[in-house]
Design an enzyme around this catalytic site. Structure first.
Site, PDB file in Angstrom:
ATOM      1  N   HIS A 162     -21.180 109.964 -34.779  1.00 59.92           N
ATOM      2  CA  HIS A 162     -21.627 111.634 -34.679  1.00 59.92           C
ATOM      3  C   HIS A 162     -22.324 111.897 -35.929  1.00 59.92           C
ATOM      4  CE1 HIS A 162     -21.302 115.255 -32.548  1.00 59.92           C
ATOM      5  NE2 HIS A 162     -20.841 115.756 -33.679  1.00 59.92           N
ATOM      6  N   ASP A 177     -18.804 116.825 -29.072  1.00 61.53           N
ATOM      7  CA  ASP A 177     -18.094 117.743 -30.147  1.00 61.53           C
ATOM      8  C   ASP A 177     -18.585 119.151 -29.779  1.00 61.53           C
ATOM      9  OD1 ASP A 177     -17.089 118.536 -32.402  1.00 61.53           O
ATOM     10  OD2 ASP A 177     -18.861 118.278 -33.546  1.00 61.53           O
ATOM     11  N   ASP A 179     -24.151 115.201 -37.277  1.00 66.77           N
ATOM     12  CA  ASP A 179     -24.260 116.713 -36.861  1.00 66.77           C
ATOM     13  C   ASP A 179     -25.830 116.912 -37.548  1.00 66.77           C
ATOM     14  OD1 ASP A 179     -22.077 117.724 -35.591  1.00 66.77           O
ATOM     15  OD2 ASP A 179     -20.976 117.487 -37.274  1.00 66.77           O
TER      16      ASP A 179
HETATM   17 ZN   LIG Z   1     -20.638 117.634 -34.300  1.00 66.46          ZN
END
Ligand SMILES: [Zn+2]
Length: 1071
Positions: A290, A402, A292
């Site tokens: 993951h 998320d 961001d």
């Molecule tokens: Zn995230």
């Protein structure tokens, strides 16, 4: 000894008569506590397994030589640029900084002879910050995390020839999770320096490394299996026997220990062959990383994170053929393609080999509460098209592990974008109610469904611990339907992905399941799609969840970073106008369709919808970036509008009725009074897109609006429909003259500002907690005076003090209205905001009773409770709303409109619009400064209807004014609307988007794409008409694949949409 006796005729026994010695039971807690000692730093480090991990460690000159070049400022130069500079000598122990700077190291190593023939030789670099190893030729090879994590790079075989070799390390002065000052989410420390602590050549002892992972997992089994299971006691016994067999310094003892470990793990854990047993697995491990797209670091750092993380994954795939790795966000692939073509080609190869799986089908992992319906569509259009173009395949699974809650139309949009599956786990963070399912069918407002899976390990960044595998069963909530699950593992948020340790641990977890059992059997080697494929077979047995997946946390993200949200709303509206006018202009030969620029605008807007950007949970730097991104979007919009029309956008006060025209991008007729230069009033009326400005005096139907001041502090504003009474700047009466009813409950006051203490449990920018409601304080206004008293509009202005630093200026207006329009009270405020951990809202008590209120969501309306009956109801104390929220009872209701807000609450009969927050982390200056916010109070007879839906659009899309030399110049534009829903059509139908076909540029075809939806939730019929010759019409999906032929009948075609259906039509034009 023993067995010497035989009594009678019974079977002969050799069993000793006398106990030879006392034997004790393991004293469980002591033997368990001993487990950690075997691999612990501290007093036993020289006597335990740690002492044998490496056969040799070589550092310093002449074997390791370092030079450095410092990139200027906060620049992130390319490899070519960096290595073109002169490097200066440096050494381990030197420090580099400050925060966000970049330093390039030239590293020359010579592997000494005693290390050259070792099985596994690595280079270890640790400066406690992120880095990337580059070959001498400029190939990015391997990412580095620092702080003991992911510090090793396996030296290529040619490096083991005893000669000098050169490579580079690009050091980024930030950690994996940014540089928070004293806390993860605190604003970044601007002055952090990093020391190079290690630059070593290391010959690894593979047996010691193997034994470490063996004992890690067996130790976990001894600690985490239930104490009433034989498997737990077995693990403890094996572990203790390993400790006894270990002799520091004796390599043979390592082999003996590993042999004992096999008793618990089986013989195959040193290769992927461990997964080849034919026993049925239940847990499917999938590597994931993951990243961001921005968060505690800016977008530009993410670009480097992608290269670091994914090059590592390619390396790991070569060592671990079982690794299947899924990664989302087309934008990140695009960055990689543009900036790191070498890594992109490696990724492409791994995709082809079936180990690297692009997933998600969207441009970024976006927020789903705040973007408009069309934005959600474009996330899929741009995402799926990128994946298809670059990897030959679209995604089947929408992937948002998320994101902060999931809006109710997503299943429909997924299905229309070719995806049948959805993965998330964020609802495991709910801090009030536990979401009851792991695997289920998620159903949209229109009834469309996708299979949703929420990995029961409750993380998308699992460390692949024994416990993660165990929890994949123990926390599984849908065992009745299907016991399988995904285990999504790999370092994440800041990037990273799986490490070799993760893969080694999972091999052993599988070994345990096959050898001693009890642990759910984990499998590696299949994809997310393989997993969902088997679920689809039993889809009809899965339980269902209708409507939004409301996230019971992070409710502050509907409001934080207000300016950014406003830009998002404005950009979405600008894009509607741009696409409409560019479509008309290109079809009618005024200019080419600016596809490339529109793509760039959309990609920018979609990027800023990333789930930490638009929600407001990123650091300040990210919002400086997004401000620039939006600025460019608005400039491009203005440029395209100018080119498409040949006209110049102007403000109303710069034109007269002879030099200006009004433009609307909305698909219905408008009728508005506009104030032009020198106070001239004009009426813009008609279906658009362009309307002449007729002098107001010609309008006999217009009636005036009045303003009276019966006493110093009381004002009464009145038109033909509404009578508004203001006392001390607050609305004490809003009387509907047509309906003959009072809207404000007796003794109450509307448009009142209230302020709350806003100190959530931890996640400041993210959360507003339920207890903030207890701190409600009313703000009182000071002076109120007449602001405007014109024929078409009257208003008063009032000032409200918030604190010594902050205040609000509020203009409350009432405009003249025509009989067929619903009048409303318009409020525009200027807020000077310099608070700390306060939440500003504005309240509207209304005399309406209903246990549910309605809120606009993407392509529809969602209803939520107005009461706190259960904890599920109460959890929705702050909810997301788009252009309007509405509270209606039978026959009557009130809508509250807004032009840039998303947070709302309806508690009983109190409607409350959330205005501004003042969180200090991770952006210490979030929302400080001046804000312009507009809202409207729209009473209406009847229930929630198209009146509110349209007013919501209009409120957000004021007429645009264009300047013309003379009206003759725009004759062709004034001619007529081009494509519209005829007047017989159901009013709930909204024609939201008009654009050119995505492939028109490539194919040379002339297609017009129309996207419409039923906005009210009932069967809606209509007829589309166009002045363009229509050759053929097809209903298409969001990706513009043809689904169904539509019969063309003269100048149009009929449409029929089910409740809350989103429909896209492709019109092939006759030319
Ligand atoms: Zn995230």
């Amino acid at each position: 000894m023993g067995g010497e006796n035989h009594c009678g005729n019974g079977p002969r026994s050799d069993y000793p008569i006398r106990a030879p010695k006392p034997v004790g039971q393991y004293i469980s807690q002591i033997y368990k506590s001993r487990i950690g000692q075997f691999y612990a730093r501290g007093q036993y480090a020289n006597e335990n397994l740690l002492s044998m991990m490496n056969d040799a460690v070589v550092y310093g000159e002449p074997h390791v030589q370092l030079w450095v070049w410092h990139a200027p400022g906060q620049t992130r130069p390319t490899f070519e640029e960096a290595v073109s500079h002169d490097f200066e000598k440096t050494k381990v122990g030197a420090s580099f900084g400050p925060s966000w700077t970049t330093h390039w190291f030239r590293v020359k190593i010579t592997v000494p002879d005693n290390v050259r023939d070792q099985e596994l030789v690595e280079f270890h670099w640790d400066a406690n910050n992120e880095g990337l190893i580059w070959s001498e030729d400029g190939e990015p090879l391997q990412g580095l995390t620092g702080g003991g994590e992911r510090v090793e790079w396996v030296l290529p075989k040619p490096f083991l020839d005893g000669k000098e070799h050169t490579f580079y390390v690009e050091m980024a002065c930030n950690g994996m999770f940014g540089i928070g000052q004293g806390d993860l989410i605190a604003a970044p420390d601007p002055n952090r320096y990093y020391t190079v602590e290690r630059a070593n050549i290391v010959a690894v002892n593979p047996d010691a490394r193997g034994l470490h992972i063996d004992t890690w997992i067996i130790g976990d089994a001894a600690k985490e299996f239930p104490s009433d299971s034989p498997e737990q006691h077995h693990a403890l016994d094996v572990y203790n026997r390993i400790i006894e067999a270990f002799e520091p310094g004796n390599k043979d003892s390592l082999k003996t220990c590993r042999k004992i470990a096999q008793e618990y793990l089986g013989p195959d854990v040193d290769s992927h062959k461990v997964y080849e047993s034919d026993k049925k697995p239940l847990v499917f491990g999938i590597g994931h990383c993951h990243i961001d797209s921005c968060w505690l670091w800016p977008f530009d750092e993410t670009k480097r994170k992608v290269a670091r993380s994914w090059s590592n994954q390619c390396n790991l795939m070569e060592r671990y053929p079982e690794l299947n790795f899924a990664c989302s966000q087309a934008q990140q692939y695009k960055w990689l393609k543009e900036l790191y073509p070498y890594v992109f080609e490696r990724v492409k190869q791994k995709v082809k080999d079936g180990q690297f799986h692009p997933i998600g089908g969207s441009w970024v992992e976006h927020d789903t509460n705040l973007p408009s319906g069309e934005s959600l569509v474009r996330q899929f259009v741009y995402g799926q098209r990128f994946f298809e173009e670059n990897f030959g395949k679209r995604c089947q699974t929408f992937w948002l592990p998320d994101t902060f809650g999931y809006s109710s139309q997503l299943p429909q949009l997924c299905r229309l974008a070719g995806m049948t599956r959805f993965l998330t786990q964020k609802l495991s963070w709910n801090n009030i109610n536990k979401f009851p399912h792991t695997t289920f069918n998620w159903v949209a407002l229109d009834g469309s469904q996708v299979i949703c899976h929420m990995p029961p390990a409750e993380t998308y960044t699992a460390e692949a611990h024994f416990g993660d595998v165990k929890r994949s069963m123990s926390q599984h909530k849908s065992l009745d339907q299907d016991p399988t699950s995904l285990l999504v593992f790999g370092k994440g948020d800041g990037g990273g992905g799986p490490t070799w340790q993760h893969l080694e641990k999972l091999r052993r977890a599988r070994g345990i399941s096959d050898t001693v059992g009890l642990l759910p059997r984990v499998h590696m080697g299949s994809s997310v799609d393989d997993f969902f494929h088997h679920l689809e077979a039993k889809g009809d047995k899965l339980v269902t969840w209708y409507g939004e997946l409301y996230f019971e946390l992070h409710r502050g993200t509907y409001t934080t970073q207000s300016n950014n949200k406003r830009n998002n709303r404005r950009a979405e509206d600008a894009l509607r106008a741009v696409e409409l006018l560019a479509t008309i202009a290109s079809i009618e030969g005024h200019c080419a369709y600016p596809k490339k620029e529109i793509d760039e605008m959309w990609e920018s807007v979609l990027l800023c919808q990333f789930h930490d950007c638009l929600p407001g949970s990123s650091i300040e730097m990210c919002y400086h970036d997004s401000d620039e991104i939006y600025k460019k979007v608005f400039e491009t919009a203005e440029k395209i509008l100018g080119e498409a029309t040949g006209l110049r956008e102007a403000t109303a006060d710069a034109v007269t009725s002879n030099t200006g025209v009004a433009f609307t991008s909305l698909p219905w007729s408008r009728h508005e009074i506009v104030e032009l230069a020198d106070g001239e009033l004009a009426v813009a009326s008609g279906p658009g897109p362009f309307m002449k400005l007729r002098p107001f005096s010609l309008e006999s139907e217009e009636t005036l609006v009045t303003l009276e001041q019966p006493s110093p502090d009381v004002f009464v504003l009145q038109n033909t429909q509404l009578k508004v009474k203001l006392e001390s700047g607050l609305i004490t009466s809003l009387y509907d003259l047509k309906a003959n009813r009072e809207i404000i409950p007796k003794g109450q006051k509307a448009n009142r500002y209230v302020i709350f203490d806003d100190k959530p449990l931890y996640w400041q920018a993210w959360d507003v907690e339920v207890f903030h409601l207890d701190s409600r304080k009313e703000l009182s206004t000071s002076e109120t005076k007449v602001h405007e008293q014109k024929k078409h509009r009257v208003s008063v202005i009032t000032k409200t003090k918030i604190s010594d630093k902050s205040y609000i200026e509020t203009v409350i207006s009432l405009s003249a209205c025509s009989p067929n329009q619903q009048s409303f009270v318009e409020v525009s405020s200027k807020v000077e905001w310099h608070e700390t951990m306060k939440f500003l809202k504005v309240e509207f008590p209304v005399d309406i009773r209903n246990t549910e209120a309605s809120y606009e969501t993407q392509f529809g309306i969602v209803r939520r409770p107005t009461h706190y009956n259960t904890s599920w109801d109460m959890a929705k104390f702050e909810v997301c709303s788009h252009r309007f929220a509405d509270l209606s009872e039978h026959g009557y209701g009130v809508s509250v409109l807004n032009d840039c807000k998303y947070g709302f609450a309806t508690s009983g009969n109190l409607m409350r619009l959330s205005l501004l927050r003042s969180s200090k982390a991770p952006d210490a200056h979030a929302d400080m400064g001046t804000h312009h916010i507009r809202w409207g109070i729209l009473p209406h007879q009847g229930g929630l209807s198209h009146v509110t839906v349209r007013k919501g659009y209009e409120f957000n899309n004021p007429l645009k004014i264009f300047e013309v030399e003379s009206l003759g110049d725009v004759k062709s534009w004034l001619r007529t609307r081009r494509v519209w829903l005829d007047s017989e059509s159901d009013e709930g139908l909204v024609l939201d988007t008009v654009k050119r076909g995505e492939d028109d540029e490539k194919t040379g075809e002339e297609n017009v794409i129309l996207r419409m939806y039923d906005s009210l939730g009932g069967l809606a019929r209509g007829r589309v008409k166009s002045v363009w010759g229509i050759k053929r019409v097809t209903k298409v999906n969001l990706l513009e694949d043809e689904v169904e032929e539509v019969e063309v009948d003269g100048d149009g075609f009929g449409v029929e949409l089910k409740a809350f259906e989103v429909a896209t039509y492709k019109l092939e034009l006759d030319h």
